[in-house]
Design a protein around this motif. Structure first.
Motif, PDB file in Angstrom:
ATOM      1  N   GLU A 222       0.813  -1.223   0.000  1.00 29.48           N
ATOM      2  CA  GLU A 222       0.000   0.000   0.000  1.00 29.48           C
ATOM      3  C   GLU A 222       0.842   1.267   0.000  1.00 29.48           C
ATOM      4  N   LEU A 223       2.094   1.175   0.481  1.00 28.68           N
ATOM      5  CA  LEU A 223       2.976   2.342   0.500  1.00 28.68           C
ATOM      6  C   LEU A 223       3.378   2.784  -0.905  1.00 28.68           C
ATOM      7  N   LEU A 224       3.349   1.865  -1.854  1.00 29.15           N
ATOM      8  CA  LEU A 224       3.815   2.170  -3.207  1.00 29.15           C
ATOM      9  C   LEU A 224       2.925   3.174  -3.934  1.00 29.15           C
ATOM     10  N   GLU A 225       1.711   3.354  -3.441  1.00 28.70           N
ATOM     11  CA  GLU A 225       0.800   4.313  -4.066  1.00 28.70           C
ATOM     12  C   GLU A 225       1.380   5.726  -4.034  1.00 28.70           C
ATOM     13  N   ASN A 226       2.134   6.040  -2.995  1.00 26.67           N
ATOM     14  CA  ASN A 226       2.706   7.380  -2.859  1.00 26.67           C
ATOM     15  C   ASN A 226       4.236   7.372  -2.882  1.00 26.67           C
ATOM     16  N   ALA A 227       4.813   6.289  -3.384  1.00 24.83           N
ATOM     17  CA  ALA A 227       6.279   6.190  -3.440  1.00 24.83           C
ATOM     18  C   ALA A 227       6.846   7.130  -4.498  1.00 24.83           C
ATOM     19  N   VAL A 228       8.016   7.694  -4.192  1.00 22.21           N
ATOM     20  CA  VAL A 228       8.710   8.579  -5.125  1.00 22.21           C
ATOM     21  C   VAL A 228       9.685   7.740  -5.939  1.00 22.21           C
ATOM     22  N   LEU A 229       9.345   7.492  -7.220  1.00 27.11           N
ATOM     23  CA  LEU A 229      10.138   6.614  -8.069  1.00 27.11           C
ATOM     24  C   LEU A 229      10.493   7.294  -9.389  1.00 27.11           C
ATOM     25  N   SER A 230      11.673   6.970  -9.882  1.00 28.71           N
ATOM     26  CA  SER A 230      12.064   7.440 -11.210  1.00 28.71           C
ATOM     27  C   SER A 230      11.343   6.597 -12.263  1.00 28.71           C
ATOM     28  N   LYS A 231      11.459   6.987 -13.536  1.00 26.98           N
ATOM     29  CA  LYS A 231      10.812   6.233 -14.604  1.00 26.98           C
ATOM     30  C   LYS A 231      11.353   4.806 -14.666  1.00 26.98           C
ATOM     31  N   LYS A 232      12.681   4.664 -14.537  1.00 30.30           N
ATOM     32  CA  LYS A 232      13.286   3.339 -14.564  1.00 30.30           C
ATOM     33  C   LYS A 232      12.808   2.492 -13.387  1.00 30.30           C
ATOM     34  N   GLU A 233      12.667   3.134 -12.233  1.00 30.37           N
ATOM     35  CA  GLU A 233      12.217   2.404 -11.041  1.00 30.37           C
ATOM     36  C   GLU A 233      10.757   1.986 -11.176  1.00 30.37           C
ATOM     37  N   LYS A 234       9.944   2.816 -11.822  1.00 27.92           N
ATOM     38  CA  LYS A 234       8.546   2.443 -12.068  1.00 27.92           C
ATOM     39  C   LYS A 234       8.474   1.232 -12.993  1.00 27.92           C
ATOM     40  N   ASN A 235       9.345   1.225 -13.989  1.00 31.27           N
ATOM     41  CA  ASN A 235       9.395   0.073 -14.896  1.00 31.27           C
ATOM     42  C   ASN A 235       9.830  -1.186 -14.155  1.00 31.27           C
ATOM     43  N   TYR A 236      10.794  -1.020 -13.248  1.00 37.31           N
ATOM     44  CA  TYR A 236      11.262  -2.151 -12.442  1.00 37.31           C
ATOM     45  C   TYR A 236      10.133  -2.680 -11.564  1.00 37.31           C
ATOM     46  N   LEU A 237       9.349  -1.772 -10.988  1.00 39.79           N
ATOM     47  CA  LEU A 237       8.221  -2.169 -10.149  1.00 39.79           C
ATOM     48  C   LEU A 237       7.185  -2.937 -10.961  1.00 39.79           C
ATOM     49  N   GLU A 238       6.883  -2.471 -12.163  1.00 44.33           N
ATOM     50  CA  GLU A 238       5.916  -3.165 -13.010  1.00 44.33           C
ATOM     51  C   GLU A 238       6.403  -4.567 -13.362  1.00 44.33           C
ATOM     52  N   LYS A 239       7.698  -4.694 -13.585  1.00 45.66           N
ATOM     53  CA  LYS A 239       8.291  -5.997 -13.870  1.00 45.66           C
ATOM     54  C   LYS A 239       8.106  -6.936 -12.677  1.00 45.66           C
ATOM     55  N   LEU A 240       8.356  -6.422 -11.464  1.00 38.73           N
ATOM     56  CA  LEU A 240       8.184  -7.231 -10.256  1.00 38.73           C
ATOM     57  C   LEU A 240       6.730  -7.663 -10.081  1.00 38.73           C
ATOM     58  N   LYS A 241       5.806  -6.748 -10.363  1.00 37.26           N
ATOM     59  CA  LYS A 241       4.381  -7.064 -10.219  1.00 37.26           C
ATOM     60  C   LYS A 241       3.970  -8.180 -11.176  1.00 37.26           C
ATOM     61  N   LYS A 242       4.475  -8.107 -12.411  1.00 38.09           N
ATOM     62  CA  LYS A 242       4.144  -9.135 -13.393  1.00 38.09           C
ATOM     63  C   LYS A 242       4.682 -10.495 -12.965  1.00 38.09           C
ATOM     64  N   GLU A 243       5.914 -10.489 -12.447  1.00 40.35           N
ATOM     65  CA  GLU A 243       6.511 -11.735 -11.977  1.00 40.35           C
ATOM     66  C   GLU A 243       5.727 -12.299 -10.787  1.00 40.35           C
ATOM     67  N   LYS A 244       5.342 -11.416  -9.914  1.00 35.20           N
ATOM     68  CA  LYS A 244       4.562 -11.834  -8.739  1.00 35.20           C
ATOM     69  C   LYS A 244       3.230 -12.424  -9.152  1.00 35.20           C
ATOM     70  N   TYR A 245       2.569 -11.779 -10.101  1.00 37.92           N
ATOM     71  CA  TYR A 245       1.269 -12.256 -10.567  1.00 37.92           C
ATOM     72  C   TYR A 245       1.390 -13.610 -11.267  1.00 37.92           C
ATOM     73  N   SER A 246       2.430 -13.766 -12.071  1.00 37.59           N
ATOM     74  CA  SER A 246       2.604 -15.023 -12.800  1.00 37.59           C
ATOM     75  C   SER A 246       2.872 -16.183 -11.851  1.00 37.59           C
ATOM     76  N   HIS A 247       3.594 -15.910 -10.738  1.00 41.91           N
ATOM     77  CA  HIS A 247       3.875 -16.951  -9.753  1.00 41.91           C
ATOM     78  C   HIS A 247       2.614 -17.333  -8.985  1.00 41.91           C
ATOM     79  N   GLU A 248       1.784 -16.316  -8.703  1.00 37.59           N
ATOM     80  CA  GLU A 248       0.560 -16.576  -7.945  1.00 37.59           C
ATOM     81  C   GLU A 248      -0.424 -17.401  -8.765  1.00 37.59           C
ATOM     82  N   CYS A 249      -0.443 -17.172 -10.083  1.00 39.50           N
ATOM     83  CA  CYS A 249      -1.352 -17.918 -10.958  1.00 39.50           C
ATOM     84  C   CYS A 249      -0.845 -19.337 -11.200  1.00 39.50           C
TER      85      CYS A 249
END
Length: 249
Positions: A222-249
């Protein structure tokens, strides 16, 4: 910074805060702590400060006059009306942004309730902030006040030997702190990440930021909603989310 704690148990406050980093800061005069016994302002010969609640019900309620007397004494000593924090489960939940805001004050008053609470009339008269340290009930406001004082003091200049350390721990940019390691380089078969041994500061900083993002996603998403991230870091976060979702499925 001068903390004024209005309490029925002043020895609990002074004993709990008189050691370690906070105790050292008090010895150096960087912060001050005054624990005021509300009983000293009782108008009852038995020093009683509570009575039965109007309307009936279980328990006792702290009376308005002793609390108000203790507060007025603080105002008289410092020469102005400071912020008064009442520790209550009904208050706004304490967080890091509140820590940094309160650390800018010259004086802070903490009002510690007991029994079934404090007469509402004195709260309306003196309290500026209603604060909770979590959604649970404690026996009194002393422990929450000590938690807040400890957290706030870390942002008072001079309290920490390394002034940057308060800025780069958990919740910096709304991210949790990255993992920390010390010697030896290997312990129980587990090695320190090689990047930390490389001496390459840019790579170390990048690794630490990525670890903070990953840890926050895992533990406090929930903290990530207001996290201060660069463009590269946002892309890294999206990559992590996709990996997390694929593992959960």
């Amino acid at each position: 910074m001068h903390y004024h704690v209005l309490t029925l148990f002043p020895e609990m406050i002074t004993g709990g805060l008189g050691t370690s980093i906070i105790g050292r800061a008090m010895e150096q005069g960087i912060i001050e702590l005054t624990a005021t016994n509300i009983r000293d302002y009782s108008t009852n010969k038995h020093m009683k400060v509570d009575d039965y609640p109007y309307g009936g019900g279980a328990g006792m309620v702290m009376q308005a006059e002793p609390v108000y007397g203790a507060y007025c004494d603080v105002v008289k000593k410092i020469g102005y009306k400071p912020r008064v924090i009442y520790l209550t489960p009904q208050g706004k939940v304490f967080n890091q942004s509140m820590v940094e805001e309160l650390a800018k004050e010259k004086d802070l008053v903490f009002l510690c309730g007991h029994y079934e609470g404090i007469d509402e009339r004195v709260l309306e008269e003196i309290v500026t902030d209603y604060v909770s340290i979590g959604d649970y009930v404690l026996t009194g406001g002393e422990l929450p006040s000590m938690v807040m004082i400890d957290a706030i003091s870390r942002f008072v200049p001079g309290v920490l030997s390394n002034e940057e350390s308060a800025q780069f721990e958990s919740f910096q940019d709304n991210l949790l702190e990255y993992p920390q390691y010390s010697r030896p380089a290997e312990w129980m078969g587990k090695r320190v990440p090689e990047v930390l041994l490389s001496g390459h500061h840019a790579n170390i900083e990048k690794w630490r930021r990525e670890q903070s993002i990953q840890r926050t996603l895992e533990r406090r998403p929930e903290l990530l909603e207001n996290a201060v991230l660069s463009k590269k870091e946002k892309n890294y976060l999206e990559k992590l989310k996709k990996e997390k979702y694929s593992h959960e499925c």
